[in-house]
Design an enzyme around this catalytic site. Structure first.
Site, mmCIF file in Angstrom:
data_model
loop_
_atom_site.group_PDB
_atom_site.id
_atom_site.type_symbol
_atom_site.label_atom_id
_atom_site.label_comp_id
_atom_site.label_asym_id
_atom_site.label_seq_id
_atom_site.Cartn_x
_atom_site.Cartn_y
_atom_site.Cartn_z
ATOM 1 N N CYS A 157 -6.081 -19.797 -4.086
ATOM 2 C CA CYS A 157 -5.332 -20.605 -5.038
ATOM 3 C C CYS A 157 -5.730 -20.249 -6.479
ATOM 4 O O CYS A 157 -6.907 -20.074 -6.776
ATOM 5 C CB CYS A 157 -5.529 -22.110 -4.888
ATOM 6 S SG CYS A 157 -5.095 -22.729 -3.274
ATOM 7 N N ARG B 205 -4.349 -14.625 -6.238
ATOM 8 C CA ARG B 205 -5.291 -15.552 -5.598
ATOM 9 C C ARG B 205 -4.646 -16.398 -4.509
ATOM 10 O O ARG B 205 -5.324 -17.065 -3.735
ATOM 11 C CB ARG B 205 -5.897 -16.477 -6.658
ATOM 12 C CG ARG B 205 -6.697 -15.756 -7.701
ATOM 13 C CD ARG B 205 -7.233 -16.753 -8.696
ATOM 14 N NE ARG B 205 -8.169 -17.659 -8.052
ATOM 15 C CZ ARG B 205 -9.468 -17.439 -7.958
ATOM 16 N NH1 ARG B 205 -9.991 -16.342 -8.459
ATOM 17 N NH2 ARG B 205 -10.241 -18.306 -7.361
ATOM 18 N N TRP C 127 -2.564 -20.987 -1.781
ATOM 19 C CA TRP C 127 -2.886 -20.345 -0.502
ATOM 20 C C TRP C 127 -3.189 -21.509 0.422
ATOM 21 O O TRP C 127 -4.217 -22.171 0.283
ATOM 22 C CB TRP C 127 -4.100 -19.438 -0.666
ATOM 23 C CG TRP C 127 -4.419 -18.632 0.551
ATOM 24 C CD1 TRP C 127 -3.908 -17.415 0.887
ATOM 25 C CD2 TRP C 127 -5.337 -18.975 1.604
ATOM 26 N NE1 TRP C 127 -4.439 -16.995 2.080
ATOM 27 C CE2 TRP C 127 -5.320 -17.931 2.540
ATOM 28 C CE3 TRP C 127 -6.157 -20.074 1.855
ATOM 29 C CZ2 TRP C 127 -6.075 -17.931 3.697
ATOM 30 C CZ3 TRP C 127 -6.936 -20.085 3.008
ATOM 31 C CH2 TRP C 127 -6.886 -19.014 3.918
ATOM 32 N N ASN D 238 -7.996 -26.504 -6.145
ATOM 33 C CA ASN D 238 -8.345 -25.305 -5.387
ATOM 34 C C ASN D 238 -9.586 -25.655 -4.582
ATOM 35 O O ASN D 238 -10.583 -26.075 -5.156
ATOM 36 C CB ASN D 238 -8.628 -24.154 -6.371
ATOM 37 C CG ASN D 238 -9.243 -22.941 -5.701
ATOM 38 O OD1 ASN D 238 -9.124 -22.768 -4.492
ATOM 39 N ND2 ASN D 238 -9.899 -22.101 -6.492
ATOM 40 N N GLY D 239 -9.525 -25.512 -3.253
ATOM 41 C CA GLY D 239 -10.679 -25.857 -2.422
ATOM 42 C C GLY D 239 -10.268 -26.775 -1.291
ATOM 43 O O GLY D 239 -9.090 -26.838 -0.922
ATOM 44 N N GLU E 45 -13.942 -0.018 7.671
ATOM 45 C CA GLU E 45 -13.314 -0.371 6.401
ATOM 46 C C GLU E 45 -11.908 0.243 6.302
ATOM 47 O O GLU E 45 -10.966 -0.405 5.849
ATOM 48 C CB GLU E 45 -14.207 0.076 5.226
ATOM 49 C CG GLU E 45 -13.569 0.114 3.854
ATOM 50 C CD GLU E 45 -12.888 -1.194 3.416
ATOM 51 O OE1 GLU E 45 -13.082 -2.232 4.065
ATOM 52 O OE2 GLU E 45 -12.123 -1.141 2.435
ATOM 53 N N LYS F 160 -8.417 -1.751 5.786
ATOM 54 C CA LYS F 160 -7.443 -1.474 4.719
ATOM 55 C C LYS F 160 -6.054 -1.312 5.309
ATOM 56 O O LYS F 160 -5.076 -1.842 4.808
ATOM 57 C CB LYS F 160 -7.885 -0.191 4.016
ATOM 58 C CG LYS F 160 -7.782 -0.076 2.554
ATOM 59 C CD LYS F 160 -8.672 -0.887 1.669
ATOM 60 C CE LYS F 160 -8.956 -2.306 1.992
ATOM 61 N NZ LYS F 160 -10.169 -2.822 1.480
ATOM 62 N N GLU G 34 -4.639 -4.699 6.818
ATOM 63 C CA GLU G 34 -4.341 -5.805 5.898
ATOM 64 C C GLU G 34 -3.101 -5.559 5.048
ATOM 65 O O GLU G 34 -2.418 -6.499 4.681
ATOM 66 C CB GLU G 34 -5.546 -6.234 5.066
ATOM 67 C CG GLU G 34 -5.988 -5.325 3.973
ATOM 68 C CD GLU G 34 -7.218 -5.855 3.224
ATOM 69 O OE1 GLU G 34 -7.381 -7.067 3.065
ATOM 70 O OE2 GLU G 34 -8.030 -5.025 2.779
ATOM 71 N N HIS H 137 -17.000 3.473 26.036
ATOM 72 C CA HIS H 137 -17.480 2.231 26.654
ATOM 73 C C HIS H 137 -16.395 1.156 26.690
ATOM 74 O O HIS H 137 -16.687 0.008 26.972
ATOM 75 C CB HIS H 137 -18.715 1.712 25.905
ATOM 76 C CG HIS H 137 -19.858 2.674 25.927
ATOM 77 N ND1 HIS H 137 -20.572 2.953 27.066
ATOM 78 C CD2 HIS H 137 -20.378 3.475 24.959
ATOM 79 C CE1 HIS H 137 -21.503 3.852 26.808
ATOM 80 N NE2 HIS H 137 -21.398 4.188 25.523
ATOM 81 N N LYS I 151 -6.965 -13.020 -2.710
ATOM 82 C CA LYS I 151 -7.975 -12.117 -3.260
ATOM 83 C C LYS I 151 -9.393 -12.677 -3.136
ATOM 84 O O LYS I 151 -10.315 -11.977 -2.773
ATOM 85 C CB LYS I 151 -7.638 -11.824 -4.725
ATOM 86 C CG LYS I 151 -8.602 -10.863 -5.407
ATOM 87 C CD LYS I 151 -8.472 -9.466 -4.860
ATOM 88 C CE LYS I 151 -9.417 -8.484 -5.502
ATOM 89 N NZ LYS I 151 -9.610 -7.306 -4.619
HETATM 90 O O1 M6R Z 1 -14.771 -10.920 -3.480
HETATM 91 P P1 M6R Z 1 -15.496 -10.426 -2.280
HETATM 92 O O2 M6R Z 1 -15.831 -8.975 -2.360
HETATM 93 O O3 M6R Z 1 -16.686 -11.246 -1.916
HETATM 94 O O4 M6R Z 1 -14.455 -10.582 -1.097
HETATM 95 C C1 M6R Z 1 -14.820 -10.359 0.233
HETATM 96 C C2 M6R Z 1 -13.623 -10.211 1.116
HETATM 97 O O5 M6R Z 1 -12.859 -11.366 1.122
HETATM 98 C C3 M6R Z 1 -12.737 -9.025 0.680
HETATM 99 O O6 M6R Z 1 -13.460 -7.839 0.674
HETATM 100 C C4 M6R Z 1 -11.542 -8.881 1.637
HETATM 101 O O7 M6R Z 1 -11.979 -8.488 2.903
HETATM 102 C C5 M6R Z 1 -10.497 -7.930 1.061
HETATM 103 N N1 M6R Z 1 -9.202 -8.363 1.467
HETATM 104 C C6 M6R Z 1 -10.662 -6.533 1.513
HETATM 105 O O8 M6R Z 1 -9.717 -5.649 1.071
#
Ligand code: M6R
Length: 591
Positions: A2, A28, A76, A102-103, A469, A473, A476, A492, A586
Site C-alpha cells: 500500500c 507499492r 494491496w 497501510n498495515g 533467483e 524472476k 513473478e 532425487h 514492492k
Molecule cells: O525490500 P526487500 O528486499 O526486503 O524485499 C524482499 C522481497 O519482498 C523482494 O525481494 C521480492 O521477493 C521481490 N518481488 C523480488 O523480485
C-alpha cells in the site's frame, strides 16, 4: 504494501497533487486506489476506484470548491476483497473523519463488534475502517485527542493518515510501516516513500515507530504516541534525483533498472574501505554469523553464504528471514546478523532483527533505502546506492547487494583490493554484454518458449541460489511456473517433471562445477528437455546458448543479468506489465 500520500499547503489543487504523487507510489500496491480532499467549504470529497490509477488525469472537476489538503492511498488488499467499498480512504458514516491505512490492525474484529454494538455503520470489510469510527466517536474532545485515543486501542502494524471536517489538520502516525514527511515552503507532504514528493522537495523528516505528527498551516508538531511528549526532528536532505525515479525513454522500470546495472556497481565498488574492514572484523570475531532476507533478498543472502565460504573460508549461515526464529534462540551478544533488503521495510526481516536485537546481537544491514527502518535500527549499514528501484521485481538492487557481499567477503579474507579489481573488471564485461544484439538474442529465445507451462532452472555451487533467483524472476513477472533447483538434486525428484520440450535453463559458469552441471544438462536432455545454456562457452548439449562473461567470484552477477532479461522479455511477450505483477507489491510491510 500500500502506498499512502498526503499534501497540505497553499496550492489549491491538493487532490491532483495527491493523484500525481500516488502514481509514483503505485508500485507499492495497485489493486485499487482512492483520494479524499478537504474542500474550502469544509466538506470532504472522496473518490475511489478498483484498478490502476495510471490513466486518471485530474480529479479537480469533481470537487465543488478548491482543496488545499488531501490524502490518498493505493491498495494491496489484506482484509476484504478488491472492491470499491474496500478501497481507501475510509470514513465514519457521516463522512466527518476520513483515514487511509497501510498495515494490519490485528484486533480489528473485536473493535468492529464493539463499534457495531454502538450503532456505527460499516461500509467495508476492511480492518482499516475501525479507525475512522473510533476517531469519530470521540471528536467532541477535539481531533487530536480523539485520534490519540483511537490509536491507543489499536494493535498491529500501521502507517495511518487522518483528516476531519471540523479542523484544518492532517494527522499521521506509524508503528512498523514507513512514513516520511517532506517539507517545502509552507507545504508538507506525508508519504510511504520519497519518490511521491521528490518533484517538490528533497528536505525530509522521518516519522519513527510509535510517533505521530500533527500538521497545520503553522507547521508540523511531532510527538510520542505513548507519552504525548513533543519530539524535535532534524530536516535531512536526500540525494535522489527526480530522473532516477522516472522511466525516461524505457517502456518499463524493470528494463530500465536492468540496464542501469552498467552503472550501479560503480557506486558499490566505492564503498569505504574502513567501513568494510570494520564490519569484516565484527563478523570474524563473532561466535555465530547469520545472513537473512526474504524473496530475492533471501536468495542474495544465500549467494552471500557461498561468497563468505569460498572467498574467506568463513561460515555465515543463510536463513530466510521469516523462519529466523529457529536460529534466533542461539544468538548471543557476540553474534552478528546481516540483513539484506532493498526497501529496508520488509516486515518479516524487521521481525527477525527484533529477535536479534533482543538477544543483544550486532546487526549489519545491506539496504538500498538508507533512510529505512532497517537502516535506522542497525548497528552498521552498508548502503548499496543502487538508486530508487521501482519495478516490483528486484534487479539492480540484487546485483548491487551481491557486489557488496563480494567486497565484504574479500575484506574478511584481507584482500579487499582484489575484490575491488574483480568488480571493476566485472563492470566492464557487463557493459559489453548489455548491448541491443544481446537483448535481441534473448528476445528470440523468449519468443520460442513463451507459451510453455513450466520452466526449470538448475545450477550448482553459487549458481544454485542464482537458479532459484532466476526462477523467482521468471515466475513473478511472466506467470510461467518456473522452479530453480540444485543440479545434484534433480535426480532425487524434480526430474520427474521433465517431458518433451520443457525448457531447462542450465547455469554453467566457468567454475569447479561445470562438468557436473553439464552432465545434469545431459540427463535432462535425455528425457526430452530443451536446454538453454547460460555459460561463457557453448556446449553440445545446449539447444540455445546465452553467452556470459566469466567473472570468477562475481559469476553470480554476470549470470543473473541475462536471466533477468529473459524474465522481462517473457513478461512483455505474454503481454503482462512486468512492473506491476499481479498479487505482488514492492515492499512487503505485513507479516
Ligand atoms: O525490500 P526487500 O528486499 O526486503 O524485499 C524482499 C522481497 O519482498 C523482494 O525481494 C521480492 O521477493 C521481490 N518481488 C523480488 O523480485
Amino acid at each position: 504494501m500500500c502506498g499512502i500520500f498526503a499534501y497540505f499547503g497553499p496550492k489549491e489543487k491538493a487532490a491532483d497533487i495527491v493523484l500525481k504523487g500516488l502514481k509514483k507510489l503505485e508500485y507499492r500496491g495497485y489493486d485499487s486506489w482512492g483520494i479524499a480532499a478537504k474542500q474550502k467549504d469544509g466538506r470532504i470529497y472522496i473518490e475511489k476506484h478498483v484498478g490502476k490509477i495510471s490513466e486518471v488525469i485530474s480529479l479537480e472537476d469533481s470537487l465543488t470548491s478548491p482543496s488545499h489538503l488531501a490524502i490518498g492511498h493505493s491498495r494491496w488488499a489484506t482484509h476484504g476483497g478488491v472492491t470499491q467499498f474496500n478501497a481507501h480512504p475510509h470514513a465514519d458514516e457521516n463522512n466527518k473523519v476520513v483515514i487511509v491505512h497501510n498495515g494490519i490492525f490485528e484486533n480489528y474484529a473485536e473493535l468492529k463488534q464493539e463499534l457495531i454494538e454502538d450503532a456505527c455503520l460499516f461500509s467495508s470489510e476492511t480492518d482499516s475502517e475501525v479507525l475512522a469510527h473510533l476517531i469519530a466517536k470521540n471528536m467532541d474532545e477535539g481531533f487530536e485527542k480523539a485520534f490519540q485515543k483511537a490509536i491507543s486501542r489499536l494493535k498491529g502494524r500501521y502507517a495511518v493518515l487522518a483528516i476531519c471536517e471540523d479542523e484544518d489538520k492532517l494527522i499521521a502516525a506509524r508503528r512498523g510501516s514507513p512514513l516520511i514527511i517532506g517539507q517545502g515552503e509552507d507545504t508538507y507532504f506525508v508519504a510511504s516513500d520519497v519518490p511521491a514528493f521528490l518533484a517538490y522537495t528533497k528536505e525530509v523528516m522521518y516519522l519513527d515507530d510509535e510517533q505521530m505528527v500533527v500538521i497545520t498551516k503553522d507547521g508540523a508538531t511531532f510527538s510520542s504516541l505513548e507519552s504525548g511528549k513533543t519530539i524535535k526532528k532534524r530536516l535531512i536532505s536526500i540525494d535522489w534525483e527526480v530522473e532516477e525515479a522516472e522511466k525516461g525513454e524505457y517502456p518499463h522500470f524493470m528494463i530500465k533498472e536492468i540496464m542501469e546495472q552498467k552503472d550501479t556497481l560503480s557506486r558499490t565498488i566505492n564503498t569505504a574501505e574502513a567501513k568494510l574492514n570494520e564490519i569484516a572484523k565484527l563478523i570474524s570475531r563473532s561466535d555465530r554469523a547469520y545472513i537473512i532476507g526474504c524473496g530475492t533478498a533471501g536468495y542474495v543472502a544465500h549467494i552471500g553464504e557461498y561468497l563468505f565460504a569460498e572467498i574467506a573460508n568463513k561460515e555465515v549461515i543463510m536463513r530466510p528471514a521469516s523462519e529466523f526464529h529457529l536460529s534466533a534462540r542461539f544468538l548471543t551478544e557476540q553474534s552478528v546478523v546481516i540483513a539484506i533488503s532493498q526497501s529496508g521495510e520488509t516486515a518479516d526481516t524487521l521481525e527477525a532483527l527484533k529477535l536479534a536485537m533482543n538477544a543483544g546481537a550486532k546487526i549489519v544491514s545491506i539496504v538500498n533505502v538508507e533512510s529505512s527502518t532497517m537502516a535506522r535500527i542497525s548497528d552498521k549499514i552498508l548502503p548499496i546506492k543502487a538508486g530508487p528501484e521501482k519495478a516490483v521485481a528486484s534487479t539492480k538492487a540484487t546485483t548491487a547487494q551481491i557486489a557488496i557481499l563480494t567486497l565484504l567477503a574479500h575484506a574478511s579474507a584481507n584482500k579487499l583490493d582484489e575484490g575491488r579489481q574483480l568488480l571493476i573488471q566485472t563492470m566492464g564485461s557487463i557493459n559489453d554484454m548489455l548491448n541491443p544484439r544481446y537483448e535481441d538474442h534473448i528476445t528470440s529465445i523468449a519468443g520460442n518458449i513463451m507459451n510453455v507451462q513450466d520452466i526449470m532452472v538448475i545450477g550448482r555451487g553459487i549458481s544454485h541460489p542464482v537458479a532459484m533467483e532466476a526462477a523467482m524472476k521468471m515466475k513473478e513477472v511472466s506467470y510461467i511456473h518456473t522452479e530453480g533447483f540444485a543440479g545434484g538434486e534433480l535426480k532425487h525428484g524434480p526430474i520427474a517433471l521433465i517431458e518433451e520440450g520443457v525448457p531447462s535453463v542450465v547455469i554453467a559458469p566457468d567454475d569447479n562445477f561445470k562438468n557436473e552441471i553439464l552432465s545434469n544438462a545431459m540427463e535432462l536432455k535425455a528425457r526430452g528437455a530443451l536446454i538453454i545454456g547460460v555459460s561463457p562457452e557453448n556446449a553440445e548439449v545446449f539447444d540455445y546458448w546465452i553467452k556470459t562473461p566469466s567473472a570468477k567470484h562475481a559469476n553470480a552477477i554476470t549470470h543473473i543479468i541475462p536471466l533477468q532479461i529473459l524474465a522481462y522479455k517473457l513478461a512483455v511477450l505474454r503481454q503482462h506489465n512486468p512492473d506491476m505483477p499481479r498479487n505482488l507489491a514492492k515492499s512487503v510491510t505485513v507479516k
